[in-house]
Design an enzyme around this catalytic site. Structure first.
Site, PDB file in Angstrom:
ATOM      1  N   GLY A   1      -8.260  -5.108  -2.360  1.00 60.22           N
ATOM      2  CA  GLY A   1      -7.299  -5.402  -1.298  1.00 60.22           C
ATOM      3  C   GLY A   1      -6.333  -6.469  -1.745  1.00 60.22           C
TER       4      GLY A   1
ATOM      5  CG  ASP B   1      -4.367  -8.427   8.273  1.00 57.75           C
ATOM      6  OD1 ASP B   1      -3.439  -7.616   8.522  1.00 57.75           O
ATOM      7  OD2 ASP B   1      -4.827  -8.589   7.132  1.00 57.75           O
TER       8      ASP B   1
END
Ligand SMILES: Nc1ncnc2c1ncn2[C@@H]1O[C@H](COP(=O)(O)OP(=O)(O)OP(=O)(O)O)[C@@H](O)[C@H]1O
Length: 431
Positions: free
Chosen positions: A84, A201
């Protein structure tokens, strides 16, 4: 910036960050790593000179780099499970047999250090069944690693898109349970942490699944404490992920709890449609925008509810039109352009609970009618499912029929009063 973790007596934990304070309920599970050292002593970040001080109640543990290298087989490619924005993620196993996921920061500089620290601080203090558990961290020299509980089913994103051969699509009930679990995690951050935490997020790749598909929110590197005193928002640099950001946050940097509600609406739409928040252009014929929100809203306002639903769901058993309609409506309310008009997270949790309960009640009564408990989860053909999608009145009990009509009237009134743009008609479920 200097911030320290310190805990007072009793069951309350407190975090001091200059003048800000957080207190939350202590619901921590004991970390199960026996090899990790006890509580933190200090994280010294070269760029920010941040210090996390020791405390008896601080549950986060320090791991040595060597320990984590052994656990992950020297960070070999075979142990790599994902990558990520923060860096690579490896699967590992501690000496005591505990499976772990190790995230290795590969981004040097202030932002990487800051995200590392925020993640450690937030997850050390915030413990809930729908938040991923952080066992500890390693901060040796330039190395920054985070050690989490291993989530065997990966992220929700892994179960919605680009399915591998033989991989089953998630059924409706599991999708709604995931939405409910994610909403409960958010409710904990918004309502139980003081001051509230804005997650910032929320997206399908940040919702991880345990072996029973129970969802847990991960990745707290961007989380922020909510506004304090009379402030209505926190002003901050816009960070997050394309397709999930609330319009007012993307445009002005004004972050509120309602920004998370918008992102939850996007996640719900992904679960219902099986489409990405930012769609490939080939999939968004009919709208100019690649945003899933715009695509779904256009169909919703045209009353084409069926076209919003993931075709894969139609191969996986019966869907109740009330429930589908209700769930899209909840998502649409979360996605209201005007932030103040979006529901509170507690209202979203209540609505999702209703949807999950209603789905299960329907399934139970269907099985009772068929007298076949083994029939649970059996698939019907797409045609059959399409035919059954709209619940026929004669299949309903009188109470269910009354409830269904009441919901439809409620919805029509809500839409007429609150959300309906001029010149459009309230949507009704299409057959
Ligand atoms: N605790 C965990 N258990 C199992 N797999 C994990 C765990 N944490 C992360 N992963 C896997 O690693 C992948 C990358 O995770 P990571 O949180 O680093 O990035 P991301 O959320 O996908 O993207 P970004 O960092 O840009 O937000 C995830 O999609 C997931 O498949």
């Amino acid at each position: 910036m200097a911030c320290c973790l310190c805990f007072g007596p009793g069951r309350k934990m407190k975090l001091k960050d200059n003048s800000d304070q957080i207190s939350i309920r202590d619901q921590a599970d004991q970390p199960s790593s026996s090899s990790a050292q006890p509580a933190a002593t200090a994280i010294a970040s070269s760029s920010s000179q941040t210090v996390v001080q020791d405390s008896a109640r601080y549950r986060c543990q320090i791991f040595s780099y060597r320990e984590l290298a052994i656990a992950t087989n020297s960070f070999r490619d075979e142990s790599l499970i994902g990558r990520g924005g923060f860096g690579a993620v490896y699967k590992g196993r501690l000496n005591n047999g505990q499976n772990i996921a190790v995230k290795m920061l590969d981004q040097s500089g202030v932002q990487g250090d800051k995200e590392f620290l925020v993640e450690v601080l937030m997850l050390s203090l915030l413990h809930h069944q729908n938040l991923v558990h952080l066992f500890g961290y390693c901060a040796e020299g330039d190395q920054r690693l985070l050690v989490y509980e291993y989530m065997p089913l990966g992220s929700v994103e892994d179960h919605l898109y680009d399915l591998s051969d033989g991989q089953e699509a998630l059924d409706w009930n599991t999708r709604m349970q995931i939405a409910l679990g994610a909403a409960k995690g958010l409710a904990f951050l918004h309502n139980e942490a003081t001051p509230a935490v804005i997650y910032r997020d929320l997206k399908t790749s940040n919702i991880l699944l345990d072996h029973e598909y129970k969802p847990k929110l991960s990745d707290f590197g961007l989380a922020k404490f909510g506004p304090s005193g009379d402030m209505s928002h926190v002003s901050t640099r816009v960070m997050g992920t394309h397709g999930y950001c609330a319009p007012e946050y993307a445009n002005t940097g004004k972050l509120t709890l309602k920004s998370d509600i918008y992102s939850l609406g996007v996640v719900m739409l992904e679960l219902i449609t099986g489409r990405k928040a930012l769609m490939p252009s080939s999939e968004c014929v009919g709208t100019q925008s690649r945003y899933l929100v715009h695509w779904a809203r256009t169909l919703w306002l045209d009353g084409k509810v069926m076209q919003i639903v993931d075709p894969m769901l139609l191969t996986k058993g019966r869907l109740s039109s009330i429930v589908v309609f209700r769930s899209i409506e909840v998502a649409m309310k979360c996605l209201t352009e005007e932030a103040n008009a979006r529901p509170l997270i507690s209202e979203v949790v209540d609505s999702l609970r209703y949807i999950v309960d209603h789905t299960m009640r329907k399934e139970r009564s269907r099985l009772r009618r068929e007298g076949n408990m083994d029939g649970a989860g059996t698939s019907s053909s797409p045609d059959e499912t399409r035919r059954m999608f709209t619940v026929r009145e004669e299949e309903e009990s009188p109470e269910e029929a009354i409830e269904r009509r009441r919901l439809v009237v409620d919805d029509a009134l809500t839409w007429a009063g609150m959300n309906r743009p001029r010149g459009t008609t309230p949507p009704t479920p299409s057959p």
